[in-house]
Design a protein around this motif. Sequence first.
Motif, PDB file in Angstrom:
ATOM      1  N   LEU A 164      47.608  20.425  10.336  1.00  0.00           N
ATOM      2  CA  LEU A 164      46.840  21.942  10.500  1.00  0.00           C
ATOM      3  C   LEU A 164      45.487  21.318  10.168  1.00  0.00           C
ATOM      4  O   LEU A 164      44.543  21.877  10.831  1.00  0.00           O
ATOM      5  CB  LEU A 164      47.311  22.673   9.334  1.00  0.00           C
ATOM      6  CG  LEU A 164      46.543  24.078   9.253  1.00  0.00           C
ATOM      7  CD1 LEU A 164      46.492  24.751  10.603  1.00  0.00           C
ATOM      8  CD2 LEU A 164      47.099  24.893   8.057  1.00  0.00           C
ATOM      9  N   ALA A 165      45.168  20.617   9.304  1.00  0.00           N
ATOM     10  CA  ALA A 165      43.625  20.250   9.148  1.00  0.00           C
ATOM     11  C   ALA A 165      43.019  19.571  10.090  1.00  0.00           C
ATOM     12  O   ALA A 165      41.827  19.914  10.447  1.00  0.00           O
ATOM     13  CB  ALA A 165      43.582  19.327   7.656  1.00  0.00           C
ATOM     14  N   VAL A 166      43.568  18.643  10.817  1.00  0.00           N
ATOM     15  CA  VAL A 166      43.057  17.975  12.160  1.00  0.00           C
ATOM     16  C   VAL A 166      42.857  19.181  13.165  1.00  0.00           C
ATOM     17  O   VAL A 166      41.830  19.274  13.810  1.00  0.00           O
ATOM     18  CB  VAL A 166      44.161  16.889  12.765  1.00  0.00           C
ATOM     19  CG1 VAL A 166      43.678  16.527  13.867  1.00  0.00           C
ATOM     20  CG2 VAL A 166      44.227  15.752  11.652  1.00  0.00           C
ATOM     21  N   ARG A 167      43.640  20.033  13.306  1.00  0.00           N
ATOM     22  CA  ARG A 167      43.563  20.942  14.344  1.00  0.00           C
ATOM     23  C   ARG A 167      42.455  21.908  13.902  1.00  0.00           C
ATOM     24  O   ARG A 167      41.859  22.277  14.892  1.00  0.00           O
ATOM     25  CB  ARG A 167      44.650  21.865  14.440  1.00  0.00           C
ATOM     26  CG  ARG A 167      44.792  23.000  15.353  1.00  0.00           C
ATOM     27  CD  ARG A 167      44.725  22.567  16.909  1.00  0.00           C
ATOM     28  NE  ARG A 167      45.822  21.925  17.354  1.00  0.00           N
ATOM     29  CZ  ARG A 167      46.866  22.541  17.863  1.00  0.00           C
ATOM     30  NH1 ARG A 167      47.018  23.735  17.806  1.00  0.00           N
ATOM     31  NH2 ARG A 167      48.029  21.935  18.059  1.00  0.00           N
ATOM     32  N   LEU A 168      42.043  22.140  12.876  1.00  0.00           N
ATOM     33  CA  LEU A 168      40.835  23.009  12.296  1.00  0.00           C
ATOM     34  C   LEU A 168      39.562  22.006  12.357  1.00  0.00           C
ATOM     35  O   LEU A 168      38.591  22.812  12.119  1.00  0.00           O
ATOM     36  CB  LEU A 168      41.320  23.577  10.997  1.00  0.00           C
ATOM     37  CG  LEU A 168      42.505  24.440  10.832  1.00  0.00           C
ATOM     38  CD1 LEU A 168      42.603  24.806   9.362  1.00  0.00           C
ATOM     39  CD2 LEU A 168      42.163  25.753  11.725  1.00  0.00           C
ATOM     40  N   GLY A 169      39.879  20.918  12.488  1.00  0.00           N
ATOM     41  CA  GLY A 169      38.588  20.047  12.314  1.00  0.00           C
ATOM     42  C   GLY A 169      37.957  19.729  10.971  1.00  0.00           C
ATOM     43  O   GLY A 169      36.860  19.622  10.793  1.00  0.00           O
ATOM     44  N   LEU A 170      38.839  19.772   9.977  1.00  0.00           N
ATOM     45  CA  LEU A 170      38.547  19.795   8.481  1.00  0.00           C
ATOM     46  C   LEU A 170      38.802  18.288   7.830  1.00  0.00           C
ATOM     47  O   LEU A 170      38.629  18.050   6.578  1.00  0.00           O
ATOM     48  CB  LEU A 170      39.332  20.712   7.789  1.00  0.00           C
ATOM     49  CG  LEU A 170      38.803  22.139   8.225  1.00  0.00           C
ATOM     50  CD1 LEU A 170      39.540  23.234   7.523  1.00  0.00           C
ATOM     51  CD2 LEU A 170      37.186  22.405   8.077  1.00  0.00           C
ATOM     52  N   GLU A 171      39.661  17.430   8.702  1.00  0.00           N
ATOM     53  CA  GLU A 171      40.216  16.113   8.125  1.00  0.00           C
ATOM     54  C   GLU A 171      38.913  15.307   7.426  1.00  0.00           C
ATOM     55  O   GLU A 171      39.329  14.604   6.346  1.00  0.00           O
ATOM     56  CB  GLU A 171      41.020  15.557   8.925  1.00  0.00           C
ATOM     57  CG  GLU A 171      40.148  14.752  10.206  1.00  0.00           C
ATOM     58  CD  GLU A 171      39.898  15.714  11.360  1.00  0.00           C
ATOM     59  OE1 GLU A 171      39.627  15.297  12.608  1.00  0.00           O
ATOM     60  OE2 GLU A 171      39.847  16.705  11.321  1.00  0.00           O
ATOM     61  N   ARG A 172      37.756  15.521   7.983  1.00  0.00           N
ATOM     62  CA  ARG A 172      36.643  14.618   7.345  1.00  0.00           C
ATOM     63  C   ARG A 172      36.324  15.124   6.098  1.00  0.00           C
ATOM     64  O   ARG A 172      35.645  14.690   5.172  1.00  0.00           O
ATOM     65  CB  ARG A 172      35.422  14.597   8.262  1.00  0.00           C
ATOM     66  CG  ARG A 172      34.923  16.066   8.708  1.00  0.00           C
ATOM     67  CD  ARG A 172      33.599  15.972   9.258  1.00  0.00           C
ATOM     68  NE  ARG A 172      32.545  15.384   8.550  1.00  0.00           N
ATOM     69  CZ  ARG A 172      31.208  15.556   8.684  1.00  0.00           C
ATOM     70  NH1 ARG A 172      30.852  16.187   9.895  1.00  0.00           N
ATOM     71  NH2 ARG A 172      30.379  14.918   8.211  1.00  0.00           N
ATOM     72  N   TYR A 173      36.557  16.396   5.611  1.00  0.00           N
ATOM     73  CA  TYR A 173      36.398  16.959   4.354  1.00  0.00           C
ATOM     74  C   TYR A 173      37.231  16.896   3.285  1.00  0.00           C
ATOM     75  O   TYR A 173      37.451  17.426   2.151  1.00  0.00           O
ATOM     76  CB  TYR A 173      36.102  18.511   4.782  1.00  0.00           C
ATOM     77  CG  TYR A 173      34.797  18.703   5.438  1.00  0.00           C
ATOM     78  CD1 TYR A 173      33.406  18.049   5.405  1.00  0.00           C
ATOM     79  CD2 TYR A 173      34.910  19.531   6.723  1.00  0.00           C
ATOM     80  CE1 TYR A 173      32.517  18.450   6.072  1.00  0.00           C
ATOM     81  CE2 TYR A 173      33.897  19.522   7.604  1.00  0.00           C
ATOM     82  CZ  TYR A 173      32.782  19.148   7.436  1.00  0.00           C
ATOM     83  OH  TYR A 173      31.470  19.301   8.212  1.00  0.00           O
ATOM     84  N   ASP A 174      38.540  16.371   3.792  1.00  0.00           N
ATOM     85  CA  ASP A 174      39.679  16.319   2.943  1.00  0.00           C
ATOM     86  C   ASP A 174      39.614  15.056   1.975  1.00  0.00           C
ATOM     87  O   ASP A 174      40.115  13.777   2.087  1.00  0.00           O
ATOM     88  CB  ASP A 174      40.973  16.113   3.598  1.00  0.00           C
ATOM     89  CG  ASP A 174      42.288  16.165   2.799  1.00  0.00           C
ATOM     90  OD1 ASP A 174      42.002  16.611   1.486  1.00  0.00           O
ATOM     91  OD2 ASP A 174      43.267  16.051   3.081  1.00  0.00           O
ATOM     92  N   VAL A 175      38.697  15.176   1.232  1.00  0.00           N
ATOM     93  CA  VAL A 175      38.099  14.228   0.188  1.00  0.00           C
ATOM     94  C   VAL A 175      38.366  14.401  -1.257  1.00  0.00           C
ATOM     95  O   VAL A 175      38.711  15.585  -1.543  1.00  0.00           O
ATOM     96  CB  VAL A 175      36.818  13.591   0.341  1.00  0.00           C
ATOM     97  CG1 VAL A 175      36.588  13.084   1.672  1.00  0.00           C
ATOM     98  CG2 VAL A 175      35.830  14.779  -0.005  1.00  0.00           C
ATOM     99  N   ALA A 176      38.340  13.505  -2.256  1.00  0.00           N
ATOM    100  CA  ALA A 176      38.524  13.886  -3.524  1.00  0.00           C
ATOM    101  C   ALA A 176      37.392  15.102  -4.062  1.00  0.00           C
ATOM    102  O   ALA A 176      36.327  14.881  -3.611  1.00  0.00           O
ATOM    103  CB  ALA A 176      38.458  12.608  -4.397  1.00  0.00           C
ATOM    104  N   ALA A 177      37.783  15.840  -4.941  1.00  0.00           N
ATOM    105  CA  ALA A 177      36.840  16.768  -5.282  1.00  0.00           C
ATOM    106  C   ALA A 177      37.489  17.066  -6.920  1.00  0.00           C
ATOM    107  O   ALA A 177      38.087  17.664  -7.353  1.00  0.00           O
ATOM    108  CB  ALA A 177      37.166  18.313  -4.543  1.00  0.00           C
ATOM    109  N   PRO A 178      36.755  15.945  -7.726  1.00  0.00           N
ATOM    110  CA  PRO A 178      37.131  15.618  -9.158  1.00  0.00           C
ATOM    111  C   PRO A 178      37.122  17.115  -9.871  1.00  0.00           C
ATOM    112  O   PRO A 178      36.089  17.687  -9.668  1.00  0.00           O
ATOM    113  CB  PRO A 178      36.124  14.862  -9.665  1.00  0.00           C
ATOM    114  CG  PRO A 178      35.924  14.131  -8.520  1.00  0.00           C
ATOM    115  CD  PRO A 178      35.706  14.915  -7.330  1.00  0.00           C
TER     116      PRO A 178
END
Length: 442
Positions: free
Chosen positions: A356-370
């Motif tokens: 789903l994240a790939v389809r939404l174009g959000l995979e690049r933002y799926d990073v650590a958020a401490p």
Amino acid sequence: MLINELREIARESGVVGAGGAGFPAYAKMTDQADTIILNCVECEPLLKLHRQLLAAYTEEIIGMLDAVREAFGAKEAVVGIKREYMTTIRAVKEVLGDYPGVRICELRSAYPMGDEVVLIYEATGRVIRPGGLPIDEKVVVYNVETMYNLYRAVYEKAPVTDKLVSVVGEVARPATLRLPLGTTVKQAAAMAGGITTENPAYVMGGPMMGRLGSESTVITKTTNAIIVLPADHSLAVRMTKNLDMERRRASSSCCQCRACTDLCSRHALGHPIEPHRIMRAVANQDISDLSVYINSAYCSGCGICENYACPQGLAPKSIIQEFKAGLRAAGIRAERLEPAPVEPEREFRKLPVHRLAVRLGLERYDVAAPFEDGVQTVEYVKIPLSQHIGAPAKPSVSPGDRVRKGQKIGEAGEGLSVAIHCSVDGVVEKAGAREIVVRAKD
């Protein structure tokens, strides 16, 4: 603890569902439940706060969950959590020996597993009737932050004055921050290192069920995330769609492939929501069978049909939500029905969150958020008096009053309502029927 005592504490402390529609926590408290579910599924891409909070305050949250179970007289409590949240699962398992009435239910990383109807089925095998409530099946669901807020209210005498928010996307330092209620998006983005795109759009909440906000939008008790995106990102553009144009597109492009219905999570559990039939009725302006439109009331609004399933890029969710709002405005409520059998193909139609994240174009933002646990400092707050389902709170302060963090500034309204408390030390600049503005001062 007696259940009536717990109800009063929750109402006066302003504890509401921390992430959904803000249903007052006290209104779910009943001796008719046999199962309490703690929702730590967090199924939308990029949201991280619940797993982080449960890992940081495991003993407090699980202890409060068991205390709620005992107050309700329930047989068991279940922690619903994705099996990929290994750090949090290990933390929970370390304390479970002290709480024999609590168990873990590990779930696939699929969307929308956090929908309470879906979660209840996964955790208990019970199907909530279309138009029904979890308590019909003797189940009550709270999310992690709501349970933590109950703990703070009961054991620390602390009302709800702040909100955990994942600030992610186009920011220099993605993080999960503890923000005073009434903090603006502009202030929150600055606390995450500032915005890294010239023309930002702000998605408030998850990418599937959230809405567009602005830099002046304020943090409330139900704000789980701020996702900063370029304004021309496909997700932001879709959130600005013209519904009249979408109805015209449905008339010209819907091929009745049924993908929207086949992937509908509520339909798979026997609810009478069939997006493809609604799209067909709209396309043909067909009102011969009004049940097609009335069944829009059973839509959960998860957005799979619109943001993932439709090969034409049409907007069934938005069209359905328009009908659903019309039904509410007309006073037409969803009838409680017996569900159809659970679809045998359901298990094979679960939507992987990473896909789903790939389809939404959000995979690049799926990073650590401490997770940063300290409450952030702000210059002023704009605190809405309605941050929950039910009647707004009534202001109990006036301009010029000096107030302290945790002080009650809004009394619970008549009927379903909760109190509102100040989130900073300061001076009241405005006290209207909709919001209270406080300038922070030592």
